[in-house]
Every structure is written in structure tokens, then in C-alpha cells.
Design a protein around this motif. Structure first.
Motif, PDB file in Angstrom:
ATOM      1  N   ALA A 219       0.836  -1.209   0.000  1.00 27.87           N
ATOM      2  CA  ALA A 219       0.000   0.000   0.000  1.00 27.87           C
ATOM      3  C   ALA A 219       0.868   1.256   0.000  1.00 27.87           C
ATOM      4  O   ALA A 219       0.608   2.220  -0.730  1.00 27.87           O
ATOM      5  CB  ALA A 219      -0.940  -0.008   1.197  1.00 27.87           C
ATOM      6  N   LEU A 220       1.913   1.269   0.819  1.00 24.97           N
ATOM      7  CA  LEU A 220       2.796   2.434   0.871  1.00 24.97           C
ATOM      8  C   LEU A 220       3.535   2.619  -0.453  1.00 24.97           C
ATOM      9  O   LEU A 220       3.731   3.749  -0.922  1.00 24.97           O
ATOM     10  CB  LEU A 220       3.796   2.272   2.021  1.00 24.97           C
ATOM     11  N   ALA A 223       1.132   4.086  -2.949  1.00 26.43           N
ATOM     12  CA  ALA A 223       0.904   5.502  -2.651  1.00 26.43           C
ATOM     13  C   ALA A 223       2.090   6.341  -3.101  1.00 26.43           C
ATOM     14  O   ALA A 223       1.933   7.451  -3.644  1.00 26.43           O
ATOM     15  CB  ALA A 223       0.659   5.680  -1.155  1.00 26.43           C
ATOM     16  N   ARG A 227       2.150   9.479  -5.803  1.00 24.65           N
ATOM     17  CA  ARG A 227       2.655  10.811  -5.454  1.00 24.65           C
ATOM     18  C   ARG A 227       3.679  11.278  -6.505  1.00 24.65           C
ATOM     19  O   ARG A 227       3.696  12.453  -6.895  1.00 24.65           O
ATOM     20  CB  ARG A 227       3.310  10.782  -4.073  1.00 24.65           C
ATOM     21  N   ASP A 386      -4.440  11.629  -6.075  1.00 31.08           N
ATOM     22  CA  ASP A 386      -4.276  12.027  -4.680  1.00 31.08           C
ATOM     23  C   ASP A 386      -5.257  11.278  -3.779  1.00 31.08           C
ATOM     24  O   ASP A 386      -4.909  10.843  -2.674  1.00 31.08           O
ATOM     25  CB  ASP A 386      -4.476  13.541  -4.552  1.00 31.08           C
ATOM     26  N   GLN A 388      -6.626   8.297  -4.398  1.00 31.32           N
ATOM     27  CA  GLN A 388      -6.189   6.910  -4.316  1.00 31.32           C
ATOM     28  C   GLN A 388      -4.976   6.759  -3.394  1.00 31.32           C
ATOM     29  O   GLN A 388      -4.873   5.800  -2.619  1.00 31.32           O
ATOM     30  CB  GLN A 388      -5.871   6.378  -5.709  1.00 31.32           C
ATOM     31  N   ALA A 389      -4.072   7.731  -3.481  1.00 31.68           N
ATOM     32  CA  ALA A 389      -2.898   7.686  -2.599  1.00 31.68           C
ATOM     33  C   ALA A 389      -3.325   7.811  -1.128  1.00 31.68           C
ATOM     34  O   ALA A 389      -2.790   7.110  -0.259  1.00 31.68           O
ATOM     35  CB  ALA A 389      -1.928   8.800  -2.967  1.00 31.68           C
ATOM     36  N   ASP A 390      -4.297   8.700  -0.855  1.00 34.60           N
ATOM     37  CA  ASP A 390      -4.799   8.842   0.527  1.00 34.60           C
ATOM     38  C   ASP A 390      -5.416   7.541   1.013  1.00 34.60           C
ATOM     39  O   ASP A 390      -5.218   7.136   2.167  1.00 34.60           O
ATOM     40  CB  ASP A 390      -5.837   9.972   0.598  1.00 34.60           C
ATOM     41  N   GLU A 391      -6.194   6.876   0.144  1.00 38.31           N
ATOM     42  CA  GLU A 391      -6.804   5.606   0.534  1.00 38.31           C
ATOM     43  C   GLU A 391      -5.739   4.554   0.839  1.00 38.31           C
ATOM     44  O   GLU A 391      -5.846   3.807   1.830  1.00 38.31           O
ATOM     45  CB  GLU A 391      -7.730   5.115  -0.579  1.00 38.31           C
ATOM     46  N   LEU A 392      -4.719   4.488   0.001  1.00 35.40           N
ATOM     47  CA  LEU A 392      -3.654   3.509   0.239  1.00 35.40           C
ATOM     48  C   LEU A 392      -2.911   3.819   1.537  1.00 35.40           C
ATOM     49  O   LEU A 392      -2.576   2.907   2.311  1.00 35.40           O
ATOM     50  CB  LEU A 392      -2.683   3.499  -0.945  1.00 35.40           C
ATOM     51  N   GLU A 393      -2.658   5.100   1.796  1.00 33.09           N
ATOM     52  CA  GLU A 393      -1.978   5.472   3.044  1.00 33.09           C
ATOM     53  C   GLU A 393      -2.860   5.168   4.252  1.00 33.09           C
ATOM     54  O   GLU A 393      -2.364   4.724   5.291  1.00 33.09           O
ATOM     55  CB  GLU A 393      -1.606   6.955   3.005  1.00 33.09           C
TER      56      GLU A 393
END
Length: 587
Positions: A219-220, A223, A227, A386, A388-393
Motif C-alpha cells: 500500500a505504501l 501511494a 505521489r 491524490d 487513491q494515494a490517501d486511501e492507500l496510506e
């Protein structure tokens, strides 16, 4: 214990009532609903209290039955009694909101505390159960309660094993049972299978933790890639400020070209209008003079030379005007041709310039619209990346929290391993102790049962004596069965008291209570309260029972009755007694 005096503040239908009792036999005389049963209930309440029931059952309990509706605060009373050479006064307030109980030594004035507000604290043998199942014989309530039989059985077992009633053999058995249950509980807590299941669970949790960590890293990583993509897209965002400035400049130049073309067209239109208006006026004037000249010539024909001369002059003038118009027209046409040739070039140039500026304006507008659309597309893509990245984080944070909640699995597995070894050792120790406890309990129960059966014969002797007295020898032998029911010898076999008449049953139940009272209160004097116990007895049975009662020397007896037969028979038997008459107190 001897009851000396009672004072009823307000209890049921009775209020402000004082009544004294003597040693020996006392008769409380009164008609139906005169308050006899109320006095009986009051004495019991003074000894053991009167608690208010809960829920629907509380609507018909003794507390509500005897509570005064008009003056609930006066729901109280007192009782003076003697015990072992001391005189006491017990005072109670039954009203639930002001409930109190005080026991006072009348000689010293000292307050004596009562545990649970019960007289049992002062007289241990006088428990609520023993009182209401032996000496407290209420109206139509000679049958003992269902739980009193086991209580007598336990009492007999105690007497058989210890010679007294202070050692609780069933209590010892109960303690062993409790210890056995506790050992079983501890064994269940030390269950090796449960610990093994825990260890297996920890292994599975460790696998789960590894899987969660892999998912968190993925996940990280995802993300991070998003980014980076966002940063690349931000660099590709077109600059629309220069295009906007260029578009503004093109708009201004197009507006100037349009304005220049409009000015040229306006000048041409104005010149044509002025020239056309002058020629029209001169031509019209020429035709007017020509018409006037013709009219004057016709008017002066052969009449006046002046008119003809004037007409000729005006005709010449009209010819000059028309020739002037004709010449001006030719000159104007020539000038118009010359002007058109030069003006046409200027207007066409202005129109071409306008078209060029419009084309340039459209081109810049299209480039700006394309840049804006590209900017919006990049913004939308950036926003989605952004998100999707927030969800993964967030997923990575949640997975990390789950991993932390799993705790230190390795340390816990080590602890579980040692706990499993300790559990196996302790389980063997507890099993050994449990086996010893069960053997001890079985031995006590076996010994108690044997001694109880042997000592039960002594109680049956008491019962046989009381049955013989109250039945005047009709039944000389009696016994109790395991259900605490009375059986009497009839012929060659024992029969149950329930198969006899109501009068005989009343006699036998009274004898049972006398026998159990002798058992429980052998060394303690307690008053005996008898409320209408001869309701089903004929005169012979009543005489036999009263004779047995009168012979009980040294015991206070309070007999409640609505008839005079008891007093007459006692007088005929020569027994002394005291009478309290409630006849004048009303219903």
C-alpha cells in the motif's frame, strides 16, 4: 422467652391497642374479624420484621395487607418480653420510608444490636422458619413449609453426629462441595487443551501479522508511485497566463480593425448622401422654372409681351439649371469613379485586416481553450491520484494498527509455552486434591445418612408421644417419612395422615409441630401461638388437644379463638388461663 405486653400503634385494622399476657395459658377471645389474626401477625412481625415485597407479588404481601392507608407513618408498635432473667422491649417502625428496629434492655437501658433486625440475634434457636413451622400455628396454616423438612433432617443429622445443633454437618458437606467446585473451576482454567489452542492461535496470528505487513508495504509503495505521478503531472500543466495576455491583445486589435472599417464605410455613405441631395434640389428647381416659363408663354400668347419675355427668361434659366445638373452629374460621376477606385482599396484593406485579426483571435482562443482543457484534465487526474494515494496510506495506517494490536506475538508464545507446562503440573496436583475432597464428602454423606436414619427414631418417639396426647390414645405410634409427612399406625401398618379426616389431620399436624418444637427448642422457652387450630375438631378431639396443651408446664401459650368452647373445656379440665376479650373492639 415470655411475651409480657404488646402495644400496637397502627397495624392493619388495630390502632392504639395495649394487651398484656401472663405466663402459662392465655386466651385471646373475639368474634370473626375482631383482629385476632392481626395480633398473631403483629407478634410475628415484631420478632422477625415485615419487609415490603416487590413487583406484583408485593401487592398482596403482609406488609401491604396490614399497612394503614390513612396514617402510614403510624405503622409501628412495640413488644415487652422476658428471656433468661432479662426484660427487653423491641420497638419497630414498619413504614418502609422510616423503617427502624430497636431492642432495649429495660433494666440497663442499653441498646442491643440485632443482625438483620431479627430476634434470632438474641435467641439463635428462634429462627423465622422454626417459629412459623413449629410454635407459630396460624389460622388454616398447620402444614409446614416445603423447605422445613430438609431443615429438620439436617438438624437430626447434626444431633446424631455431634450431640448438638451448633455444628453444621450439612454446612461442612457444602464446604466440601464448594471446594470441589472450586477445584473443578481451577482445573478448567488450567485446561491444557485451551492453552494449546491459544498457542495455535498465536501461530496463526503471527502468519496474519506477516501478511498484514506485506499488504502495508504494498500500500505504501503504491501511494509513493501515485505521489510521483502527481509531481510529473504538475510539471506538465500548461501556462495559460501568456495565452490570456495574447488573446486580450488580439481582441483589442480586432476591435480596432472593425472600428476603422466602420469609420470608412460611414464617410462614404455620408458623401453620397450629401451629393445626391444637392443635385436633386437643383434638378427640381430647373423643372419648376421650365414649367413656369411654359405657363407664362401660354398666358402671354398674343396678349402680353412681358409675360412672354418673362417666360423666355425663366425657360433659359431652367435650361441653364438643367445643363448645370447634367454637367455636375458627369463631374460627380467622374469624381465618384476616382474616389471609388481609391476608397475601395482602403475599405478592402480594412476588411482584410479585420478578417486577419478575427482569424488570429480565433486561433489564440482555440489554443487557450485547449490549454485550459489540458489543465483541467491534469487537475482531475491529479485529484483522483491524490485520492487513491490517501486511501492507500489510510489502508497502510489501518494495517499498522492491526499489527500493533496483535502485540508482541513472539513474547506471548514464549509465555504460553511456559504456562502450558505449568498447567499440566498444576492440573495433576488439583486432580489429586479433588479426588481427596470427593472421597471425604462421600464418607461424610454416607456416615451422616446412616446416623440420621438411626437418630430419626428418637424424633419419631417425640412425635408418637405428642400424637398419643392430642388424640387421647387413639393413635399411639407415629413417624415421619422422607417427605416430612406424618404417618400413624392404624391396625398393622402405617397410613398417611392425608388419608384421614380433616379433624384427624389437624390433630396430627399439631402434634408434629409440638414434636419439632421440642426438638428445636429443647433448652429454650418460647411462646406458642395457636390461631383457631381447632376449627375442624369436634369436642372430643378439642378436649384431647387442650388437655395436652394444658399439661405443657413452663411454656407460655397464646390461644386465639372466636368460641367459648375452649374456655369451658379448660375450666372443666381444671386448667388455669387468662382471657383477653376483643369482643368490644369491633370489626
Amino acid at each position: 422467652m415470655i411475651i409480657n405486653e404488646i402495644h400496637i400503634g397502627h397495624f392493619g385494622k388495630l390502632h392504639n391497642l395495649d394487651m398484656r399476657f401472663d405466663d402459662g395459658l392465655n386466651i385471646v377471645m373475639g368474634g370473626n374479624e375482631s383482629g385476632k389474626t392481626t395480633i398473631f401477625a403483629f407478634i410475628g412481625a415484631m420478632l422477625f420484621g415485615l419487609d415490603k415485597g416487590r413487583g406484583r407479588a408485593g401487592r398482596d404481601d403482609p406488609y401491604m395487607r396490614y399497612k394503614p392507608w390513612d396514617t402510614p407513618g403510624a405503622y409501628q408498635g412495640s413488644m415487652d418480653f422476658s428471656h433468661e432473667g432479662h426484660k427487653y422491649r423491641i420497638t419497630r417502625v414498619f413504614y418502609q420510608k422510616e423503617k427502624s428496629c430497636n431492642l432495649t434492655d429495660l433494666a440497663t437501658g442499653r441498646q442491643i444490636p440485632l443482625a438483620d433486625d431479627s430476634i434470632t440475634s438474641l435467641i439463635p434457636e428462634l429462627t423465622r422458619s422454626a417459629f412459623y413451622n413449629t410454635v407459630g400455628m396460624g389460622q388454616n396454616a398447620l402444614n409446614c413449609s416445603s423447605d422445613f423438612g430438609p431443615e429438620v433432617g439436617n438438624y437430626l443429622a447434626n444431633l446424631a453426629m455431634t450431640g448438638g445443633s451448633r455444628v453444621d454437618v450439612p454446612g461442612a458437606t457444602a464446604c466440601l462441595e464448594a471446594r470441589a467446585k472450586e477445584l473443578m473451576r481451577q482445573i478448567r482454567l488450567l485446561d491444557a487443551d485451551a492453552l494449546q489452542d491459544r498457542q495455535n492461535h498465536l501461530v496463526e496470528a503471527e502468519r496474519e501479522a506477516c501478511d498484514l505487513d506485506d499488504r502495508r508495504c504494498d500500500a505504501l509503495a503504491g501511494a509513493g508511485e501515485m505521489r510521483s505521478r502527481i509531481e510529473e503531472l504538475k510539471k506538465r500543466i500548461p501556462d495559460t497566463s501568456a495565452l490570456s495576455a495574447e488573446l486580450q491583445k488580439a481582441k483589442e486589435e480586432a476591435d480596432l480593425a472593425v472600428e476603422e472599417l466602420l469609420q470608412l464605410q460611414k464617410k462614404d455613405s455620408e458623401a453620397d448622401r450629401i451629393a445626391g441631395a444637392g443635385k436633386t434640389k437643383l434638378r427640381n428647381a430647373g423643372f419648376c422654372f421650365l414649367a413656369a416659363a411654359f405657363i407664362l408663354c401660354l398666358a402671354g400668347n398674343d396678349r402680353s409681351a412681358i409675360l412672354i419675355g418673362a417666360g423666355i427668361i425663366m425657360g433659359l434659366a431652367s435650361i441653364v439649371m438643367l445643363m448645370t445638373v447634367l454637367l455636375d452629374r458627369r463631374a460627380l460621376q467622374k469624381a465618384q469613379r476616382d474616389r471609388d477606385s481609391t476608397g475601395k482599396v482602403s475599405t478592402e484593406e480594412a476588411a482584410a485586416k479585420r478578417e486577419e485579426k478575427n482569424r488570429l483571435l480565433e486561433e489564440i482562443t482555440a489554443r487557450l481553450d485547449s490549454a485550459i482543457a489540458e489543465r483541467e484534465r491534469i487537475a482531475a487526474e491529479t485529484e483522483e491520484l491524490d485520492r487513491q494515494a490517501d486511501e492507500l496510506e489510510s489502508t497502510a495506517d489501518r494495517l499498522e494498527w492491526q499489527i500493533e494490536n496483535l502485540g508482541d506475538i513472539g513474547e506471548e508464545m514464549e509465555i504460553c509455552k511456559h504456562a502450558l507446562a505449568d498447567a499440566n503440573r498444576k492440573e495433576k496436583e488439583l486432580a489429586t486434591e479433588l479426588q481427596a475432597v470427593n472421597i471425604a464428602r462421600e464418607n461424610i454423606e454416607r456416615l451422616s445418612a446412616g446416623l440420621h436414619d438411626g437418630f430419626k427414631n428418637s424424633f419419631n418417639d417425640y412425635l408418637s408421644e405428642e400424637v398419643c396426647l392430642v388424640t387421647d390414645g387413639r393413635y399411639s405410634r407415629a413417624r415421619i417419612n422422607d417427605d416430612f409427612e406424618v404417618e400413624v399406625m392404624s391396625g398393622i401398618d402405617f397410613v398417611s395422615a392425608s388419608s384421614l379426616s380433616c379433624g384427624a389431620q389437624s390433630q396430627l399436624l399439631t402434634a408434629l409441630r409440638f414434636a419439632t418444637a421440642r426438638l428445636f427448642f429443647k433448652d429454650t422457652e418460647v411462646p406458642m401461638l395457636l390461631d383457631e387450630i381447632f376449627a375442624y375438631s369436634d369436642e372430643n378431639r378439642m378436649r384431647s388437644a387442650l388437655s395436652a396443651i394444658a399439661d405443657r408446664e413452663g411454656q407460655q401459650i397464646i390461644l386465639f379463638t372466636c368460641r367459648h368452647d375452649e374456655g369451658r373445656i379448660l375450666t372443666e379440665l381444671g386448667a388455669g388461663f387468662t382471657v383477653n376479650d376483643l369482643g368490644g373492639m369491633g370489626a
